[in-house]
Structure formats: C-alpha cells, structure tokens
Write a protein that holds these residues in place. Structure first.
Motif, PDB file in Angstrom:
ATOM      1  N   GLN A  86       0.838  -1.210   0.000  1.00 18.65           N
ATOM      2  CA  GLN A  86       0.000   0.000   0.000  1.00 18.65           C
ATOM      3  C   GLN A  86       0.871   1.258   0.000  1.00 18.65           C
ATOM      4  OE1 GLN A  86      -0.287  -2.444   2.408  1.00 18.65           O
ATOM      5  NE2 GLN A  86      -1.978  -3.534   1.427  1.00 18.65           N
ATOM      6  N   GLU A  87       0.219   2.378  -0.281  1.00 18.89           N
ATOM      7  CA  GLU A  87       0.916   3.654  -0.234  1.00 18.89           C
ATOM      8  C   GLU A  87       0.482   4.370   1.046  1.00 18.89           C
ATOM      9  OE1 GLU A  87       1.783   7.448  -3.141  1.00 18.89           O
ATOM     10  OE2 GLU A  87      -0.195   6.505  -3.170  1.00 18.89           O
ATOM     11  N   ILE A  88       1.488   4.738   1.883  1.00 19.44           N
ATOM     12  CA  ILE A  88       1.171   5.446   3.123  1.00 19.44           C
ATOM     13  C   ILE A  88       1.502   6.929   2.922  1.00 19.44           C
ATOM     14  CG2 ILE A  88       1.639   5.667   5.587  1.00 19.44           C
ATOM     15  CD1 ILE A  88       2.284   2.746   5.697  1.00 19.44           C
ATOM     16  N   LYS A  89       0.539   7.792   3.257  1.00 19.01           N
ATOM     17  CA  LYS A  89       0.757   9.243   3.087  1.00 19.01           C
ATOM     18  C   LYS A  89       0.602   9.944   4.417  1.00 19.01           C
ATOM     19  CE  LYS A  89      -0.420  10.319  -1.686  1.00 19.01           C
ATOM     20  NZ  LYS A  89      -1.541  10.768  -2.527  1.00 19.01           N
ATOM     21  N   PHE A  90       1.440  10.964   4.637  1.00 20.46           N
ATOM     22  CA  PHE A  90       1.338  11.818   5.829  1.00 20.46           C
ATOM     23  C   PHE A  90       0.981  13.202   5.327  1.00 20.46           C
ATOM     24  CE2 PHE A  90       4.557   8.581   6.436  1.00 20.46           C
ATOM     25  CZ  PHE A  90       4.111   7.945   7.583  1.00 20.46           C
ATOM     26  N   GLU A  91      -0.121  13.704   5.811  1.00 20.77           N
ATOM     27  CA  GLU A  91      -0.585  15.003   5.309  1.00 20.77           C
ATOM     28  C   GLU A  91      -0.771  15.953   6.489  1.00 20.77           C
ATOM     29  OE1 GLU A  91      -4.465  16.709   2.975  1.00 20.77           O
ATOM     30  OE2 GLU A  91      -4.150  14.521   3.030  1.00 20.77           O
ATOM     31  N   ARG A  92      -0.169  17.126   6.374  1.00 16.10           N
ATOM     32  CA  ARG A  92      -0.276  18.100   7.479  1.00 16.10           C
ATOM     33  C   ARG A  92      -1.660  18.704   7.482  1.00 16.10           C
ATOM     34  NH1 ARG A  92       4.590  22.184   8.624  1.00 16.10           N
ATOM     35  NH2 ARG A  92       2.912  23.629   8.149  1.00 16.10           N
ATOM     36  N   VAL A  93      -2.327  18.553   8.630  1.00 20.45           N
ATOM     37  CA  VAL A  93      -3.673  19.111   8.737  1.00 20.45           C
ATOM     38  C   VAL A  93      -3.779  19.927  10.028  1.00 20.45           C
ATOM     39  CG1 VAL A  93      -4.884  17.365   7.362  1.00 20.45           C
ATOM     40  CG2 VAL A  93      -4.453  16.943   9.792  1.00 20.45           C
ATOM     41  N   ARG A  94      -4.778  20.790  10.086  1.00 20.70           N
ATOM     42  CA  ARG A  94      -4.994  21.600  11.287  1.00 20.70           C
ATOM     43  C   ARG A  94      -6.254  21.088  11.957  1.00 20.70           C
ATOM     44  NH1 ARG A  94      -4.775  28.131  11.250  1.00 20.70           N
ATOM     45  NH2 ARG A  94      -5.378  28.386  13.424  1.00 20.70           N
ATOM     46  N   VAL A  95      -6.096  20.520  13.148  1.00 24.56           N
ATOM     47  CA  VAL A  95      -7.261  19.976  13.857  1.00 24.56           C
ATOM     48  C   VAL A  95      -7.204  20.340  15.323  1.00 24.56           C
ATOM     49  CG1 VAL A  95      -7.666  17.969  12.382  1.00 24.56           C
ATOM     50  CG2 VAL A  95      -6.075  17.779  14.294  1.00 24.56           C
ATOM     51  N   ALA A  96      -8.303  20.208  15.950  1.00 25.23           N
ATOM     52  CA  ALA A  96      -8.361  20.420  17.391  1.00 25.23           C
ATOM     53  C   ALA A  96      -7.754  19.210  18.068  1.00 25.23           C
ATOM     54  CB  ALA A  96      -9.820  20.576  17.821  1.00 25.23           C
ATOM     55  N   ASN A  97      -7.165  19.434  19.251  1.00 27.36           N
ATOM     56  CA  ASN A  97      -6.495  18.358  19.986  1.00 27.36           C
ATOM     57  C   ASN A  97      -7.401  17.150  20.222  1.00 27.36           C
ATOM     58  OD1 ASN A  97      -3.947  19.295  20.194  1.00 27.36           O
ATOM     59  ND2 ASN A  97      -4.249  20.318  22.172  1.00 27.36           N
ATOM     60  N   LYS A  98      -8.688  17.414  20.422  1.00 21.92           N
ATOM     61  CA  LYS A  98      -9.577  16.304  20.739  1.00 21.92           C
ATOM     62  C   LYS A  98      -9.813  15.378  19.540  1.00 21.92           C
ATOM     63  CE  LYS A  98     -13.713  18.994  19.821  1.00 21.92           C
ATOM     64  NZ  LYS A  98     -15.003  19.456  20.333  1.00 21.92           N
ATOM     65  N   LYS A  99      -9.436  15.863  18.340  1.00 21.57           N
ATOM     66  CA  LYS A  99      -9.604  15.015  17.148  1.00 21.57           C
ATOM     67  C   LYS A  99      -8.417  14.078  16.929  1.00 21.57           C
ATOM     68  CE  LYS A  99     -13.425  16.549  14.942  1.00 21.57           C
ATOM     69  NZ  LYS A  99     -13.689  17.233  13.684  1.00 21.57           N
ATOM     70  N   LEU A 100      -7.389  14.224  17.728  1.00 22.50           N
ATOM     71  CA  LEU A 100      -6.190  13.384  17.558  1.00 22.50           C
ATOM     72  C   LEU A 100      -6.512  11.932  17.941  1.00 22.50           C
ATOM     73  CD1 LEU A 100      -3.452  15.765  18.977  1.00 22.50           C
ATOM     74  CD2 LEU A 100      -3.938  15.248  16.581  1.00 22.50           C
ATOM     75  N   THR A 101      -5.838  10.992  17.265  1.00 21.25           N
ATOM     76  CA  THR A 101      -6.074   9.559  17.492  1.00 21.25           C
ATOM     77  C   THR A 101      -5.027   9.038  18.458  1.00 21.25           C
ATOM     78  OG1 THR A 101      -6.511   9.547  15.114  1.00 21.25           O
ATOM     79  CG2 THR A 101      -6.657   7.425  16.241  1.00 21.25           C
TER      80      THR A 101
END
Ligand code: ZN
Length: 452
Positions: A86-101
């Motif tokens: 598979q292809e793994i991608k890392f994409e910079r996004v802006r989210v609230a802390n509570k959305k972190l996994t």
C-alpha cells in the motif's frame, strides 16, 4: 534660551522615536509568539493507507519508526527484500487536539491495513507459477535436487516442461524452502489430456484404464455418449507431477540378429516338395542405445549404433517347380459321386458306420477323390465290389457296393478319374456308394475332408 528648549524637544522626539520602535518590535514579537502557540496546537498529521485514514497524530516520528519496525520484522521473517503493497501518506492538517487519534489505535489500524510482498525466485513451469523460494540459488538447488533424484548414471538430465526461475514479488505465505518446494514440484496435478478412441473402447474401459469416473469423463466432454467411434478424440484428465525429469542413459547390450529365409526354385522337385539347402543361423550384434525415462520410468529407446559381431546365415530352401502328375495326391479330396447322402459316418444300429453313403442311380460314374494307386479292386465281404486307393500320404480311400470295377490293382489313378459304377453289391439295400477315408488305417469322417 530658545535654543535649549529646542534641544529638549529634539531629545524628546528622539526618545519618543526609540520607544515607538520598541513598541513595534514588542508587538511583532508578541504576535509571532502567539501565532507560534496557535501553530503548535493546531497542526498534526493525517495518516492514510491507500487513501483510507488510519489516524491523526502529532507523534509522526513514532509512527514512522513503528512502520519501519514492521518492515524490519517482515524482512527478518522472510529473509528477502520486502515491499509494502500500500501507499502510506502523511498530510499536514490543522485539527483540534480532541480530534487526535490514540497512537496505539493508529498502530492497530496500520497493522490491519498494511501488507507486504516479498521478493522471491519463482519457479514457473509452462508459464504457470508453481512455487517460490527466497532466492535464485535456493530455487536452482530445489530443481537440481529434483533432477538428482533420477540422474543416476545418466548422460543428460533435463525437464520435459519449460521450467524457468523468475524474480517475482509474492505474498510471504507462499514462500517455501527447498524441502517444501521439492514436495510441491513432485505433487501430481490433474492435467487435461487428449485421448484417441480405439477399436472396442467403451466409456467404462477408458475410465478404468485412466483411473477416472465415467461422470468425470462426461463432465470434460459435454454431449459425449456411449456411442464412441474409433479415431474420435476426447478429453481425459491425468494426474502427473508438475515437473517431469527426463533422463537419457546410454546402455550397451548384445542382441540376436534373425535370419531370412530365401526360396530357390528347383525343377527336379515337384511343386509339393521342398528341401532345406542351407540351415539358417542367427547372428549377433552389439547395440549402443540411449534409454529415455520420465521420472525414472523408461519411455523410449533410441538406437545409437550397432556393431555386428556375427552375421546371420540365411536359410535357403529349394522349392519344387515341377508340375505334379495327376496321379500324385494333392492332399485334398473331392466328392467321388454327386448324389444324396443317406447315411453318415458314426454309430449306426450299435456299430460304427465307417464311411458315408451316397445314393445315386445304378450305373452312375464314381470318381476317385484324389490321385493315387489302386491297392485293391475286387470283391470283399460286406463291401461287395470295392476299389481301395492308396494316396501315399497316409490316406487310403474305399469305394464300395459298385456294380462294375473300371481299374485293377497297381493302376495309378489321377484325381477325378472314373474308377467304378454305382451298384448295390454286398450289404446294400439300394444303389449307393459307400465312401470311406482311412487315415493311417483308421476310418475317419469323410465329410470333414471333402471339399464342398
Ligand atoms: Zn455304407
């Protein structure tokens, strides 16, 4: 004093200017600081595997090393090069802390979503993948071991099929070691083969001879019926190993050479005579042959050279070409008289009837059944007037109850010659011929000797 005041104003202005600059600098510094905090708090990385989100995290380096660890583990397990499917991608996004996994959740998701292929040396037989090993050397080793099983004292060892080793990326579970690969290569596989129907074949006999069920033959040949025609081509399945090891072994042996029989005409002999002039003798040769075997089973033999050690001696037979005199027996009997058979050879009224009775009008001609010599012509009790002919081949024929005898003892008679006339002399109730055949003195059934 105006001067002084002017100076102070200038100083103030200067002071003011400095303050203003500092103020700007402070404001800039403050705003940078603030934005830095906002930046740190709002940006994270969204990780996707083939477009599917597995999680969002700031701990990007940990995740990356986790992926690297999985790679390493797999590489260690297979011992080959590994690629991620598979292809793994890392994409910079802006989210609230509570959305972190949670990072462990990301690890689980990654484990489920990721799969590897490993570089392998695949063994391809007739363009079909059979098995794969870690590398070229191992694949070659498996094939060489297989050849070695049958090689023995062979001159040449090769595969009947087109066998290739190709670099392929495969799921690691299909990777085998040499021992497993050997087993797979030798495993029988069902192959569809054609069969030409022979005389007297039936579905049942074909199924039995090919270790198949009739239903399976019918499945392979839709529309086939019991009505098989010789020459018809049908499909059968046969279980054969993936790979056939062909061995060519040279053998030497001695073999007899048969002799021919030549005929030579000899005018001094009659056509029913022959004489061996030269006895035949078998020759001997030394043969060098190449025996071809499939997986150790001999399938054919090619003669490479033959060295004659002893030539055969042909048998020479002289065959007579001189025409037989008619008085010499031909070996077959013809009917001595045309008439009705009234009594056959065999038991009659408690005693053996030694010949066959043929009824015909009084005075009808009786012809000798084959060439020969008259050994008796006269009266004998029971037979009445009778002629006996010796055919000089073990057979003597009797012609009884005659009304008139036309030959005398010692006469040579030709086949079909008239020798007597029908009568009813001796024990006879009406005009008929008693015809008897004696083989070496014993009466036999004349009807089995007479030409129809
Ligand atoms: Zn009789």
């Amino acid at each position: 004093m105006g001067n002084v005041g002017d100076k102070s104003y200038k100083f103030f202005l200067g002071l003011l200017k400095t303050y203003k600059n500092n103020l700007i600098a402070f404001a800039v510094a403050l705003s940078i600081g603030l934005s830095f905090i906002v930046y740190e708090e709002g940006f994270a990385y969204k990780i996707t595997v083939d477009g599917e989100i597995v999680g969002i995290t700031k701990n990007i380096d940990e995740v990356k090393s986790f992926i690297e660890e999985l790679h390493k583990k797999e590489r260690k397990k297979t011992g080959t090069d590994i690629v991620l499917n598979q292809e793994i991608k890392f994409e910079r996004v802006r989210v609230a802390n509570k959305k972190l996994t949670d990072v462990h959740k990301i690890y689980d998701n990654l484990k489920n979503a990721m799969s590897f292929s490993c570089k392998a040396a695949a063994i391809i037989v007739d363009n079909k993948f059979v098995t794969a090993l870690k590398n070229q050397e191992e694949a070659e080793k498996a094939l060489e071991l297989l050849k070695g099983k049958y090689a023995k004292s062979s001159k040449r060892v090769y595969f009947k099929e087109d066998v290739k080793i190709e670099e392929k990326y495969i799921p690691p579970k299909y990777l085998t070691n040499v021992e497993e690969a050997l087993k797979i290569l030798e495993q029988p596989v069902k192959k569809v083969v054609t069969y030409t129907v022979k005389e007297n074949d039936s579905l049942w006999s074909i199924a039995r001879d090919h270790d198949m069920y009739i239903e399976d033959i019918l499945k392979l040949n839709p529309g086939l019926t019991e009505n098989l025609k010789p020459g018809q081509v049908i499909y059968l399945s046969s279980a054969e190993p993936h790979v056939t090891v062909v061995t060519e072994r040279q053998v030497g042996y001695k073999e007899e050479i048969p002799f021919d029989t030549k005929l030579a005409k000899d005018e001094s002999l009659y056509t029913n005579q022959s004489k061996v002039l030269v006895e035949g003798k078998k020759g001997l040769k030394e043969v060098t042959a190449v025996v071809i075997s499939y997986n150790g089973i001999e399938v054919s033999k090619k003669i490479k050279s033959e060295n004659v050690l002893e030539k055969p001696v042909n048998k020479i037979v002289a065959v007579g070409s001189k025409r037989l005199p008619l008085t010499v027996a031909t070996g077959s009997f013809s009917y001595p008289l045309r008439g009705t058979i009234t009594s056959r050879f065999g038991q009659r009224w408690g005693r053996l009837h030694t010949g066959v009775d043929i009824a015909a009008p009084q005075g009808s001609p009786i012809y000798v059944a084959d060439g020969g010599t008259v050994i008796f012509s006269g009266w004998e009790s029971g037979y009445g007037y009778v002629v006996k002919i010796d055919h000089k081949n073990g057979y003597v024929t009797y012609y009884g109850h005659a009304s008139k005898l036309l030959v005398k003892k010692g006469d040579k008679v030709a086949k079909g010659q008239k020798i007597a006339l029908v009568g009813s002399t001796g024990h006879a109730t009406g005009p008929h011929l008693h015809f008897e055949v004696r083989k070496n003195g014993v009466p036999v059934n004349p009807l089995t000797y007479l030409n129809k």
